[in-house]
Write an enzyme that holds these catalytic residues in place. Structure first.
Site, mmCIF file in Angstrom:
data_model
loop_
_atom_site.group_PDB
_atom_site.id
_atom_site.type_symbol
_atom_site.label_atom_id
_atom_site.label_comp_id
_atom_site.label_asym_id
_atom_site.label_seq_id
_atom_site.Cartn_x
_atom_site.Cartn_y
_atom_site.Cartn_z
ATOM 1 N N ASP A 1 27.322 5.986 -12.784
ATOM 2 C CA ASP A 1 28.693 5.889 -12.272
ATOM 3 C C ASP A 1 28.787 6.522 -10.891
ATOM 4 O OD1 ASP A 1 28.493 8.556 -12.967
ATOM 5 O OD2 ASP A 1 29.952 8.455 -14.593
ATOM 6 N N PHE B 1 24.213 7.415 -17.614
ATOM 7 C CA PHE B 1 25.382 6.553 -17.480
ATOM 8 C C PHE B 1 25.732 6.402 -15.994
ATOM 9 C CE2 PHE B 1 26.097 9.532 -21.166
ATOM 10 C CZ PHE B 1 25.390 8.743 -22.071
ATOM 11 N N ASP C 1 22.047 13.678 -18.535
ATOM 12 C CA ASP C 1 23.276 13.166 -17.931
ATOM 13 C C ASP C 1 24.447 14.084 -18.222
ATOM 14 O OD1 ASP C 1 25.911 11.552 -18.058
ATOM 15 O OD2 ASP C 1 24.583 10.178 -16.990
#
Length: 215
Positions: free
Chosen positions: A115, A113, A188
Site C-alpha cells: 500500500d 500488504f 508487515d
C-alpha cells in the site's frame, strides 16, 4: 459522508474518495455473503479448507473490490497484489492466533500488504529509493498530485515494497536459528505500526497518493 464530524466550515469537511464505488463494493460483499454463504462469513472462510492461498483466491474472485491486479504497461503482463484479500486472511489468522478458523497450513505463502505506509517508511530507512521524478510528485507542494492507479510508478512502488520485505525476511530469519521463522505478514505488521508512529510524529516524508479502492 464526513470524516471530520466536528467540521464547521466547508474547508474542514473531507469527503470520502470514490464513495459511490466503495458503496457499490460494500453492497456486493453483502449480496455474495447472503446468497452464496447463507449470511455467514464463517462459511466463506471454511470453504477454503484452511488454505490461506485458496481464501485469497476466493476473495479476489468473488469480490471485485479485492481483485487487486493490473496490467504492467511496459510488458503487458499482469501484476497481482491482492492487498485487501491478504489482509482479510491475515486478520483471521491473527484473531484466532493461528488456531481453529485461523489455522492456515500455508499462511507463510502470503506476502506483505502493498500500500502506501510501509513504502513511506522503507524510503525513510533508505531501503527503497525513488527516482527524482517520483520524489518530485510525492514531496512537491501540490497536495493533489497523484501517482496513477495501475501506472508504472504505482506498480513499481508496490512491487519494491514486497521485494524489500521478502529480503528483510530472509536476513532476519538467517539470524533466528532454532526459532520459529518470521513470515511476511508479521514483518508487515511491525513495519506498518512503526510507520504509523513515525508519521504521527511527523518524522516521515509524505507517502504517495493514489486514487484507488484497493488500499
Amino acid at each position: 459522508f464526513t470524516v471530520n464530524s466536528d467540521a464547521t466550515t466547508a474547508e474542514e469537511v473531507a469527503t470520502i474518495p470514490l464513495i459511490e464505488e466503495r458503496t457499490r463494493l460494500l453492497n456486493e460483499v453483502g449480496r455474495v455473503i447472503h446468497y452464496e454463504y447463507a449470511d455467514s462469513v464463517c462459511n466463506l472462510v471454511q470453504s477454503a479448507n484452511h488454505s490461506a492461498v485458496q481464501l485469497v483466491q476466493l476473495m479476489s474472485r468473488k469480490f471485485r473490490g479485492f481483485a487487486d491486479h493490473c496490467i504492467c504497461p511496459w510488458n503487458g503482463k499482469q501484476a497481482f497484489f491482492y492487498k485487501r484479500a491478504q489482509i482479510f486472511v491475515a486478520e483471521i489468522y491473527a484473531a484466532f492466533k493461528g488456531k481453529s478458523m485461523g489455522d492456515f497450513y500455508d499462511i507463510e505463502q502470503l506476502t506483505c500488504f502493498a500500500d502506501y505506509r510501509v513504502p513511506q517508511l522503507l524510503r525513510e530507512l533508505n531501503i527503497v529509493h525513488y527516482s527524482p521524478r517520483i520524489c518530485e510528485i510525492i514531496d512537491g507542494d501540490d497536495d493533489s498530485a497523484l501517482i496513477g492507479a495501475g501506472s508504472k510508478d504505482e506498480i513499481l512502488i508496490r512491487a519494491a515494497m514486497i521485494c524489500a520485505v521478502e529480503q528483510l525476511k530472509q536476513k532476519l530469519n538467517a539470524n533466528r536459528k532454532g526459532k520459529k521463522p518470521l513470515i511476511s505478514i508479521e514483518i508487515d505488521w511491525c513495519l506498518w505500526n512503526r510507520g504509523e508512529q513515525l508519521n504521527a510524529q511527523q518524522k516521515l516524508r509524505p507517502h504517495h497518493k493514489t486514487l484507488t479502492v484497493y488500499y
